[in-house]
Write an enzyme that holds these catalytic residues in place. Structure first.
Site, PDB file in Angstrom:
ATOM      1  N   CYS A 122       6.074  -5.570  15.789  1.00  0.00           N
ATOM      2  CA  CYS A 122       5.448  -4.581  16.683  1.00  0.00           C
ATOM      3  C   CYS A 122       3.987  -4.995  16.911  1.00  0.00           C
ATOM      4  O   CYS A 122       3.245  -5.183  15.946  1.00  0.00           O
ATOM      5  CB  CYS A 122       5.501  -3.198  16.067  1.00  0.00           C
ATOM      6  SG  CYS A 122       7.180  -2.687  15.636  1.00  0.00           S
ATOM      7  N   CYS A 149       0.979  -2.909  15.333  1.00  0.00           N
ATOM      8  CA  CYS A 149       0.992  -2.573  13.904  1.00  0.00           C
ATOM      9  C   CYS A 149       0.351  -3.681  13.075  1.00  0.00           C
ATOM     10  O   CYS A 149       0.703  -4.847  13.198  1.00  0.00           O
ATOM     11  CB  CYS A 149       2.421  -2.333  13.444  1.00  0.00           C
ATOM     12  SG  CYS A 149       2.527  -1.919  11.689  1.00  0.00           S
ATOM     13  N   CYS A 202      -1.162   5.332   9.873  1.00  0.00           N
ATOM     14  CA  CYS A 202       0.009   4.592  10.383  1.00  0.00           C
ATOM     15  C   CYS A 202      -0.420   3.302  11.041  1.00  0.00           C
ATOM     16  O   CYS A 202      -1.311   3.282  11.880  1.00  0.00           O
ATOM     17  CB  CYS A 202       0.722   5.364  11.478  1.00  0.00           C
ATOM     18  SG  CYS A 202       1.474   6.867  10.978  1.00  0.00           S
ATOM     19  N   GLU A 229       0.832  -1.195   0.000  1.00  0.00           N
ATOM     20  CA  GLU A 229       0.000   0.000   0.000  1.00  0.00           C
ATOM     21  C   GLU A 229       0.870   1.249   0.000  1.00  0.00           C
ATOM     22  O   GLU A 229       1.927   1.291   0.619  1.00  0.00           O
ATOM     23  CB  GLU A 229      -0.936  -0.031   1.214  1.00  0.00           C
ATOM     24  CG  GLU A 229      -1.951  -1.159   1.061  1.00  0.00           C
ATOM     25  CD  GLU A 229      -2.872  -1.369   2.257  1.00  0.00           C
ATOM     26  OE1 GLU A 229      -3.953  -1.910   2.035  1.00  0.00           O
ATOM     27  OE2 GLU A 229      -2.514  -0.997   3.381  1.00  0.00           O
ATOM     28  N   CYS A 274       6.099  -7.306   6.809  1.00  0.00           N
ATOM     29  CA  CYS A 274       7.215  -6.765   7.582  1.00  0.00           C
ATOM     30  C   CYS A 274       7.872  -7.885   8.358  1.00  0.00           C
ATOM     31  O   CYS A 274       7.205  -8.818   8.806  1.00  0.00           O
ATOM     32  CB  CYS A 274       6.732  -5.682   8.546  1.00  0.00           C
ATOM     33  SG  CYS A 274       8.087  -4.795   9.358  1.00  0.00           S
ATOM     34  N   CYS A 311       3.522   8.357   1.382  1.00  0.00           N
ATOM     35  CA  CYS A 311       3.951   7.385   2.385  1.00  0.00           C
ATOM     36  C   CYS A 311       4.145   6.068   1.646  1.00  0.00           C
ATOM     37  O   CYS A 311       3.178   5.479   1.158  1.00  0.00           O
ATOM     38  CB  CYS A 311       2.881   7.278   3.464  1.00  0.00           C
ATOM     39  SG  CYS A 311       3.245   6.042   4.708  1.00  0.00           S
TER      40      CYS A 311
HETATM   41  N1  SAH Z   1       9.022   0.098  10.072  1.00  0.00           N
HETATM   42  C1  SAH Z   1       9.194   1.511  10.107  1.00  0.00           C
HETATM   43  C2  SAH Z   1       8.225   2.279   9.223  1.00  0.00           C
HETATM   44  C3  SAH Z   1       6.781   1.849   9.178  1.00  0.00           C
HETATM   45  S1  SAH Z   1       5.711   2.256  10.503  1.00  0.00           S
HETATM   46  C4  SAH Z   1       9.108   2.004  11.532  1.00  0.00           C
HETATM   47  O1  SAH Z   1       8.823   1.224  12.406  1.00  0.00           O
HETATM   48  O2  SAH Z   1       9.386   3.160  11.774  1.00  0.00           O
HETATM   49  C5  SAH Z   1       5.452   3.955  10.530  1.00  0.00           C
HETATM   50  C6  SAH Z   1       5.097   4.469  11.910  1.00  0.00           C
HETATM   51  O3  SAH Z   1       3.782   4.076  12.305  1.00  0.00           O
HETATM   52  C7  SAH Z   1       6.025   3.941  12.981  1.00  0.00           C
HETATM   53  O4  SAH Z   1       6.410   4.977  13.842  1.00  0.00           O
HETATM   54  C8  SAH Z   1       5.148   2.946  13.720  1.00  0.00           C
HETATM   55  O5  SAH Z   1       5.593   2.710  15.022  1.00  0.00           O
HETATM   56  C9  SAH Z   1       3.814   3.613  13.656  1.00  0.00           C
HETATM   57  N2  SAH Z   1       2.677   2.743  13.905  1.00  0.00           N
HETATM   58  C10 SAH Z   1       2.591   1.418  13.731  1.00  0.00           C
HETATM   59  N3  SAH Z   1       1.360   0.968  14.059  1.00  0.00           N
HETATM   60  C11 SAH Z   1       0.648   2.047  14.444  1.00  0.00           C
HETATM   61  C12 SAH Z   1      -0.696   2.244  14.863  1.00  0.00           C
HETATM   62  N4  SAH Z   1      -1.553   1.234  14.937  1.00  0.00           N
HETATM   63  N5  SAH Z   1      -1.080   3.501  15.157  1.00  0.00           N
HETATM   64  C13 SAH Z   1      -0.229   4.536  15.042  1.00  0.00           C
HETATM   65  N6  SAH Z   1       1.035   4.421  14.633  1.00  0.00           N
HETATM   66  C14 SAH Z   1       1.481   3.187  14.347  1.00  0.00           C
END
Ligand code: SAH
Length: 344
Positions: free
Chosen positions: A114, A117, A335, A90, A110, A103
């Site tokens: 996390c 996420c 995000c 996406e 991935c 973005c």
């Molecule tokens: N892998 C990279 C980039 C992708 S995530 C990273 O971790 O930075 C982009 C951002 O979205 C990251 O800061 C991540 O922690 C955040 N993120 C992930 N899941 C989220 C959620 N459910 N709500 C808000 N931010 C989230």
């Protein structure tokens, strides 16, 4: 057949010399594919027809295509982007009054885990190719011109995947995006967001790319961070900090910490103090990101009061903090929500 975009300029030059053509043909082709983002060998009009035919017998171009386009009521556009092998990623266009931000994704799924996420739940994983990253940027640039009458202004590697785990292709793509003979975008308007892989942060600092760095911190308390981002047990916060300090020494560019506040997880004084201490170790600012629910109960309690408390305490400590409004939530484009939902 081989995608012509997997060849370097040198390899293209060697190819043309080998078939008895002038070496400058390589530059012409390179310009079509990387500067103009052309997806058809047939349309490379400064090459003779026989040469175009010969090229087409040897090479293909495998562009990405938009399979599903969703528009949010706030103007955000989420693209379900189909790759040549049928896998999906996406890419999101985020408009504000003055800018358009792309973005972009760096991996299918991935490799990290996390807990908050949605992308982490996808099983299938492969790295995106250089052209697949550049194509996302080019397609969002076209959408920005079409829907908002202006070119793309910013790029964030905050889509699916961990850019540092697809390091070579991400760096190569950034070079192609920023080189004058590529898309010619300014590196200062590109942010690489990482969940924190110290060795790769240092390597990126050494590339002299002039991009910005964001670090997904979410907790400066080791134990909490290890719980919500389990892979990070391998990367202690002290090691990450050492890499960030190295980054700042090399690039002179301050770090942005991305941080969600969750009730019962990181909303107490201990976590606030730890964050303040962490920020003081390197020139940095904090972006408080609104959590976007992905149906994981333990994170689902957003607390505006707790966020406001963070803002007050950080500000008092002299740390720049911004509250990032979430965009595109109604179409799962925000995000952490990227999970190919519309296409399942
Ligand atoms: N892998 C990279 C980039 C992708 S995530 C990273 O971790 O930075 C982009 C951002 O979205 C990251 O800061 C991540 O922690 C955040 N993120 C992930 N899941 C989220 C959620 N459910 N709500 C808000 N931010 C989230």
């Amino acid at each position: 057949m081989k995608d012509i975009r997997t060849l370097s300029l040198q390899e293209l030059t060697d190819y043309f010399v080998q078939i008895g053509e002038k070496p400058f043909r390589a530059k012409q082709v390179y310009d079509w594919i990387w500067s103009k983002n052309l997806h058809s060998i047939e349309e490379m009009t400064n090459l003779s027809k026989p040469l175009r035919e010969k090229l087409s017998e040897t090479f293909v171009i495998n562009p990405v295509s938009v399979d599903l386009l969703q528009k949010s009521k706030d103007g955000t556009i989420k693209n379900g982007v189909k790759l040549h092998d049928g896998l999906m990623v996406e890419s999101v266009l985020i408009p504000t009054e003055t800018r358009t931000t792309a973005c972009v994704s760096s991996q299918v799924g991935c490799s990290l885990n996390c807990e908050f996420c949605a992308t982490a739940r996808l099983k299938r994983m492969r790295n995106l190719e250089v052209a697949e990253i550049v194509d996302q940027v080019a397609l969002i640039d076209r959408q920005s011109r079409l829907y908002f009458d202006r070119p793309l202004s910013n790029i964030v590697f905050m889509g699916m995947g961990e850019p540092m785990m697809n390091y070579n292709n991400v760096v190569d793509a950034i070079r192609k995006i920023t080189q004058p003979e590529g898309l010619g975008m300014s590196a200062r308007r590109i942010t690489v967001s990482t969940s924190g892989i110290p060795k790769m942060i240092k390597r990126l600092a050494d590339e002299d790319l002039k991009v910005k760095l964001a670090l997904s911190l979410h907790s400066a308390v080791e134990q909490t961070r290890n719980e919500i981002m389990p892979f990070s047990t391998k990367f202690p916060l002290t090691e990450i900090m050492e890499a960030l300090q190295y980054w700042y020494e090399k690039t002179g560019s301050a770090i942005t910490f991305e941080y969600c506040v969750w009730k019962g997880i990181n909303d107490d004084e201990r976590h606030i103090k730890a964050l303040i201490n962490y920020c003081r170790k390197v020139p940095s600012k904090v972006n408080l990101i609104q959590y976007n629910p992905i149906g994981e109960g333990k994170f689902d309690h957003r607390s505006v009061a707790a966020e406001e408390h963070y803002v007050r305490e950080l500000t008092k400590a002299g740390i720049t903090v911004m509250v990032r409004r979430s965009r595109g939530g109604d179409i799962d484009a925000a995000c952490g929500q990227l999970a190919n939902k519309g296409t399942e």
